[in-house]
Design an enzyme around this catalytic site. Structure first.
Site, mmCIF file in Angstrom:
data_model
loop_
_atom_site.group_PDB
_atom_site.id
_atom_site.type_symbol
_atom_site.label_atom_id
_atom_site.label_comp_id
_atom_site.label_asym_id
_atom_site.label_seq_id
_atom_site.Cartn_x
_atom_site.Cartn_y
_atom_site.Cartn_z
ATOM 1 N N HIS A 458 0.615 -1.372 0.025
ATOM 2 C CA HIS A 458 0.481 0.023 -0.359
ATOM 3 C C HIS A 458 0.183 1.106 -0.154
ATOM 4 C CE1 HIS A 458 -3.922 -2.276 1.085
ATOM 5 N NE2 HIS A 458 -3.895 -2.010 0.054
ATOM 6 N N GLU A 695 -19.981 4.596 -24.370
ATOM 7 C CA GLU A 695 -19.970 3.341 -24.819
ATOM 8 C C GLU A 695 -19.934 2.036 -25.022
ATOM 9 O OE1 GLU A 695 -19.490 3.857 -19.988
ATOM 10 O OE2 GLU A 695 -21.364 4.210 -20.417
ATOM 11 N N ASP A 719 -15.038 1.025 -21.120
ATOM 12 C CA ASP A 719 -16.265 0.228 -21.862
ATOM 13 C C ASP A 719 -15.988 0.329 -23.382
ATOM 14 O OD1 ASP A 719 -16.987 -0.022 -18.957
ATOM 15 O OD2 ASP A 719 -17.761 1.081 -18.368
ATOM 16 N N CYS A 766 -13.913 11.344 -22.104
ATOM 17 C CA CYS A 766 -13.211 11.198 -20.972
ATOM 18 C C CYS A 766 -13.055 9.438 -20.149
ATOM 19 C CB CYS A 766 -15.105 11.448 -20.440
ATOM 20 S SG CYS A 766 -15.880 9.606 -20.420
#
Length: 848
Positions: A458, A695, A719, A766
């Site tokens: 992390h 998309e 997508d 986007c």
């Protein structure tokens, strides 16, 4: 039928007796499989603790279950992690379904072989249906074979356990774990959080091991890897809904968990053969120089033992409460600004509530151990389990437990962390933790070096997000370096130079200054519109998820918000946000952006993103199921409430509403009609623009028809890529091939821009492709006029746009449509960039 009598369980082995919570295995210690005891065996044969019937024998012969006459089911498990022996060392002395008498030999085992090849010989005896019985211990001292150890008393409610009452319905389902690296802290926390939203009791089954889904430590202790198959079992009044939600949570990959490319290439450091060089592993790229500063952990004082338990319990509880409050404060500061860090600290909060972890510490306290040592031992035991797993990523997540160990110890010992670091320090430690990095972020540091650690920890994730160079696995030699010693760290090359020359330091400083100056120039020009060399304006907007992110984007020069993800309002809660809450949140984003436009995407949740208050069916392929605008069709009240909130933000001219997952014209027309009806009900005449997110391939192919009714398009390349290529972008084996620069994708983008142009509509992008510098000339050449990127990239993308000529881009992009692969497109884009730099340089030379 079972009788309702008490029975006595006799010791199946000879040896010291242990409480179950002292077994060094979180599944047994946490009571996941039931209540009972453990014995560290001195003999080599397991005997029946009472008369009964053999109802189950593990295929690897290391475990056996006996049903007593009163229905108690007694599981006996020889050793820990003995399933990996695959039956070697065990001889079965009884058959399944056979009747046995008390003291009858059941399994003979090779003490030496098993001890050498498994974690421990400790053998547990527990009741797998202990919720129906009360266990009364007969002794706590070492036992001889056949000695009475437990009294088993049926509870009054036991007779009702099999009445068919729907409140106790049990359902189960199998699923492959889709999370990158398996079930480490963050995905385990997601499963735990999902389970907590239901009344049912939920468990995770892996082979013959079980973990309750209320325990992060137990979940991680199972060592479940990516694509491993598990079974989820839910029992209770809402068990079916709980199972659906948990199966979806397990099958939906977490965002942002992918290891860096460098980690995939170089998993082990080179040997340290060169004088003055320490080799490690790149966790975050970059070049840095500066004086070394050490960051050491807490040192425990000696514990004389025999402490009074009461005050120690109080001290531990107070320390845990203080750390929870501190993490809560950190979360409030981080949410909306650093989503990656917020997710990590939310997992830390869940770990602090983990019953097996906290109870283990309290159990140590009961034996007279000081709270500080009890907490430390509880954490160390769990870290040992994780590090022993054959799962490198899970082993690295022990770092999260060590972080909590240090934070709670400081609270217990009253230590305050006040760092006095030299400017541009390179911070060195055995292993840094997320809270260390949060503290260091308040100082001007140049880089991070760790003797241990991993490239997917992390801390590594957080360092990459902040652009901070980070090296791990440098070895113990790092800790022998003197504080103040000047170092050079070249993270991309994976090494630290411990005795750099003056010339080398000047070289590094020059490279750093050039990079800083380039970024400074880009940022200085970020507030100015991006125009190509021939004067075409390209809007560079930002993808955000909150008002604070929008404010940051404005500061960084964003021309607007190209995508506001409204899911942040709907997730991680038990009730939907009402109209007023939504309106306030959307208005705050508009206010944060000054006079610049904001595109707000309507809610995009479905089978892959479960809402506690909106139970949806589990789907075999969630990305092809009920999500996006389709959800608004089956639950119109949810979308209507959101549309009403959006219609009431002001000014409407700066608000643009975008619909996700549109695949046909009728869907767009239906929403436009609903907007008209809702606006009339609210008495609103001014109307926000309504756009479509492109998309799915169907939307791109219908772009010209959609453009008749839409005000704008925004292409979601993430997508669109997976739907066009029929590859799940979160699939570990295929993710690298899901490339939005595939010529098939470029053809769909070209088709979208052509369809939009015929009706005078503008097109934005986007998805992640908008942030790819190689793609900038391609998208401009295809007709895209807006790029929406992550806020820190605004200045860089604008600088790239200013280098381009629209006609050159148009000619170049059309050539790409005829190429055969994404790899060929990327190489052509690299060549185009090189030629472009050469052409500009030649032009400047000629003009001079």
């Amino acid at each position: 039928m079972h009788d309702n009598k008490n029975i006595t369980l006799h010791a199946p082995l000879e040896g010291p007796l242990l409480p179950l919570d002292q077994v060094p295995d979180p599944v047994f210690a946490g009571g996941t499989l039931g209540d009972g005891i453990a014995i560290d065996p001195l003999n080599d044969c397991l005997h029946a603790p009472c008369a009964g019937t053999i109802i189950h024998i593990a295929r690897t012969r290391h475990a056996i279950t006996l049903r007593a006459e009163n229905g108690a089911e007694i599981l006996m498990h020889i050793g820990l992690d003995t399933v990996q022996l695959k039956g070697e060392g065990f001889t079965l002395l009884v058959e399944p379904d056979s009747q046995v008498v008390r003291g009858q030999p059941l399994i003979r085992f090779d003490l030496d072989y098993v001890a050498q090849h498994c974690t421990s010989l400790i053998t547990v005896m527990l009741l797998s249906n202990s919720d129906q019985y009360r266990l009364l211990p007969c002794t706590t001292r070492p036992v001889t074979l056949g000695q009475a150890v437990l009294e088993v008393e049926p509870k009054a409610a036991a007779a009702k356990s099999n009445t068919g009452d729907n409140a106790g319905q049990t359902v189960r389902g199998r699923v492959h774990i889709a999370h990158q690296g398996g079930l480490h802290a963050r995905p385990a926390a997601l499963l735990r959080q999902t389970a907590q939203g239901f009344k049912s009791r939920s468990e995770l089954h892996v082979g013959d091991r079980v973990a309750p889904l209320n325990s992060l430590v137990a979940i991680m202790g199972l060592g479940v890897g990516e694509q491993d198959e598990v079974e989820i079992v839910c029992t209770g009044p809402d068990s079916e809904h709980a199972l659906k939600a948990l199966l979806a949570a397990a099958a939906t990959p977490s965002v942002g968990e992918h290891a860096p490319a460098s980690a995939a290439v170089q998993l082990k450091p080179k040997a340290n053969h060169e004088a003055g060089v320490l080799n490690g592993v790149c966790a975050s790229p970059g070049l840095a120089s500066g004086p070394l500063a050490r960051l050491d952990g807490v040192r425990l004082p000696d514990d004389p033992g025999n402490n009074e338990p009461g005050p120690q319990h109080q001290a531990l509880d107070a320390a845990l409460s203080a750390v929870k409050a501190a993490i809560d404060a950190d979360l409030q500061h981080l949410k909306g600004k650093h989503g990656d860090a917020a997710e990590i600290f939310e997992a830390h909060l869940a770990l602090l509530d983990d019953p097996s972890l906290v109870e283990a510490a309290h159990q140590h306290i009961e034996h007279g151990i000081a709270a500080s040592h009890a907490w430390s031992q509880a954490i160390d035991a769990q870290c040992t389990i994780l590090k022993a797993l054959d799962k490198p990523l899970l082993a690295e997540r022990a770092n999260d437990l060590q972080d909590l160990q240090q934070r709670v110890l400081r609270a217990l010992l009253g230590e305050r962390r006040e760092l006095d670091l030299p400017p541009s320090a390179i911070v060195a430690a055995h292993e840094l933790t997320p809270s260390d990095l949060l503290l260091l972020s308040q100082h001007s540091i140049a880089g991070l070096c760790m003797a241990a650690g991993g490239a997917t920890s992390h801390v590594a994730i957080l360092a990459r997000a902040r652009g901070l160079p980070c090296l791990v696995a440098l070895g113990a030699d790092l800790l022998a370096l003197a504080p103040g010693q000047v170092l050079v760290m070249d993270a991309e090359q994976g090494h630290v130079e411990t005795a750099p020359s003056v010339d080398r330091l000047h070289e590094v400083e020059l490279a750093r200054r050039q990079l800083a100056e380039r970024r400074k120039q880009q940022q200085a020009a970020a507030q100015v519109s991006a125009r190509t060399r021939d004067g075409r304006v390209i809007e560079v907007a930002a993808n955000v998820a909150s008002a604070s992110e929008a404010a940051d984007a404005l500061t960084l020069g964003a021309d607007g918000v190209g995508l506001l993800r409204t899911e942040f309002l709907f997730l991680d809660r038990h009730t939907a946000p009402d109209e007023q809450e939504q309106r306030s949140a959307y208005q705050a984003v508009l206010d944060a952006m000054g006079e610049r436009p904001v595109i707000i995407r309507t809610i995009d949740v479905g089978g892959d993103k479960q809402l506690d208050y909106l139970p949806l069916p589990v789907e075999a392929n969630p990305v092809l199921g009920l999500r996006g605008i389709r959800l608004g069709q089956v639950r119109p009240e949810l979308l209507d409430q959101q549309l009403r909130a959006l219609l009431q933000v002001s000014p409407q001219r700066r608000c643009r509403i975008m619909l996700p997952m549109v695949s046909e014209v009728d869907e767009l027309l239906e929403i436009r009609q609903r907007l008209d009806r809702l606006a009339a009900e609210l008495g609103i005449s001014e109307r926000a623009e309504l756009g479509v997110m492109i998309e799915v391939p169907a939307a791109a192919l219908l772009a010209e028809r959609l453009a008749e009714h839409a005000d704008f398009f925004s292409i979601g390349t993430n997508d669109l890529s997976q739907y066009t290529l029929a590859m799940d972008r979160d699939h570990a084996g295929l993710a690298a091939r899901v490339d939005a620069l595939h010529p098939a994708l470029l053809r769909l983008i070209d088709l979208t821009c052509q369809g939009a142009a015929r009706h005078g509509r503008w097109v934005g992008v986007c998805g992640a492709l908008a942030s790819d510098l190689l793609a900038t000339p391609v998208l401009i050449g295809l007709g895209v006029s807006e790029l929406s990127v992550s806020p820190p990239q605004v200045g860089e993308i604008k600088a790239r746009i200013r280098q381009l000529d629209t006609s050159d881009c148009r000619a170049f992009s059309q050539k790409l449509l005829g190429l055969a692969s994404a790899q060929a497109v990327r190489q052509a884009c690299r060549d185009f960039g090189i030629r472009e730099v050469h052409t500009r340089t030649s032009t400047l030379t000629t003009e001079q």
